[in-house]
Design an enzyme around this catalytic site. Sequence first.
Site, PDB file in Angstrom:
ATOM      1  N   LYS A  13     -41.423  42.422 -25.837  1.00 49.74           N
ATOM      2  CA  LYS A  13     -41.065  41.017 -25.619  1.00 49.74           C
ATOM      3  C   LYS A  13     -42.207  40.250 -24.965  1.00 49.74           C
ATOM      4  O   LYS A  13     -42.595  39.181 -25.413  1.00 49.74           O
ATOM      5  CB  LYS A  13     -39.811  40.897 -24.727  1.00 49.74           C
ATOM      6  N   ARG A  88     -29.525  38.146 -20.752  1.00 46.78           N
ATOM      7  CA  ARG A  88     -29.402  39.600 -20.785  1.00 46.78           C
ATOM      8  C   ARG A  88     -27.970  40.059 -20.646  1.00 46.78           C
ATOM      9  O   ARG A  88     -27.703  41.267 -20.678  1.00 46.78           O
ATOM     10  CB  ARG A  88     -30.187  40.142 -19.597  1.00 46.78           C
ATOM     11  N   ARG A 127     -48.357  51.310 -19.933  1.00 46.31           N
ATOM     12  CA  ARG A 127     -48.499  49.864 -19.693  1.00 46.31           C
ATOM     13  C   ARG A 127     -49.260  49.581 -18.402  1.00 46.31           C
ATOM     14  O   ARG A 127     -49.088  50.251 -17.398  1.00 46.31           O
ATOM     15  CB  ARG A 127     -47.130  49.194 -19.598  1.00 46.31           C
ATOM     16  N   ARG A 160     -46.224  48.979 -13.181  1.00 41.55           N
ATOM     17  CA  ARG A 160     -44.988  48.494 -12.567  1.00 41.55           C
ATOM     18  C   ARG A 160     -44.203  49.608 -11.905  1.00 41.55           C
ATOM     19  O   ARG A 160     -44.119  50.708 -12.424  1.00 41.55           O
ATOM     20  CB  ARG A 160     -44.124  47.800 -13.628  1.00 41.55           C
ATOM     21  N   ARG A 171     -32.836  51.676 -17.186  1.00 47.64           N
ATOM     22  CA  ARG A 171     -32.983  50.351 -17.814  1.00 47.64           C
ATOM     23  C   ARG A 171     -32.488  50.376 -19.257  1.00 47.64           C
ATOM     24  O   ARG A 171     -31.909  49.417 -19.740  1.00 47.64           O
ATOM     25  CB  ARG A 171     -34.455  49.895 -17.755  1.00 47.64           C
TER      26      ARG A 171
END
Length: 213
Positions: A13, A88, A127, A160, A171
């Site tokens: 996203k 969400r 990431r 993160r 998640r």
Amino acid sequence: MKLILLGGPGAGKGTQAQKLAEKYNIPQISTGDMLRQAVKDETEMGKKAKTFMDQGKLVPDEVVIGIVKDRLTKDDVKKGFILDGFPRTVEQAEALDKITDDMGIAIDAVVNIATSPEVIIERLSGRRSCRDCQKVYHVVYSPPKEEGVCDVCGGELYQRDDDKPETVKKRLDVYNEQTAPLIDYYKDKGKMVEVSGDNSIDEVYEDIVEALS
Ligand code: AP5
Ligand code: MG
Ligand code: ZN
């Protein structure tokens, strides 16, 4: 162009929102980025949000809805915007309907980036994000020119806190339980466009642009 990007953790996203924001010259509105900024600034809201984020849970609806409502009063959204990571929950989607109705505008399309759970762990473990401008990188799929340094602003790249495998799993569960129902919510409104998020970054981008045109 007023868009919503829907998709699970690591679907891409943020990556696609950044590319689309540049193409259409409209702002990316990422609730995750705004919440991380509040955590970094140690605001009251940030301190509360952090406890949910660290567990991979959603921050309460009223908090997130307030943030988005406020953001949509800014002048730069007049040309359009890309919502990344909001709504969400069905409650958030209903609140967004009300906000846009009150503004006299409508969402043009909802893009669902469908990604298999298998690719997510690899994506999120590699990431890196910029501490200053929040641009997203990947050590293999989208590396910066210089390791650890943001191409755009020279900021430091970091990993993160919620990208640990056990938090990612949580998640993913939260996505399946609370966010996946939005696929039908927007299908019923005839606004849904679907692309496969398992392809390369450029292929996903091309599929989205084609689907929107
Ligand atoms: P948020 O920051 O929104 O996290 P998320 O939804 O879990 O999504 P990610 O940001 O992890 O993934 P992404 O889809 O943006 O993927 P990316 O482009 O980075 O939310 C974090 C937390 O904040 C939530 O858990 C919650 O607590 C809270 N929160 C936020 N919004 C909320 C809301 N509305 N309500 C309540 N709580 C909220 O890509 C991932 C990696 O893969 C990158 O390294 C990228 O370079 C790479 N990559 C991307 N696409 C590809 C590709 N096609 N091929 C190869 N690599 C790729
Ligand atoms: Mg993101
Ligand atoms: Zn940067």
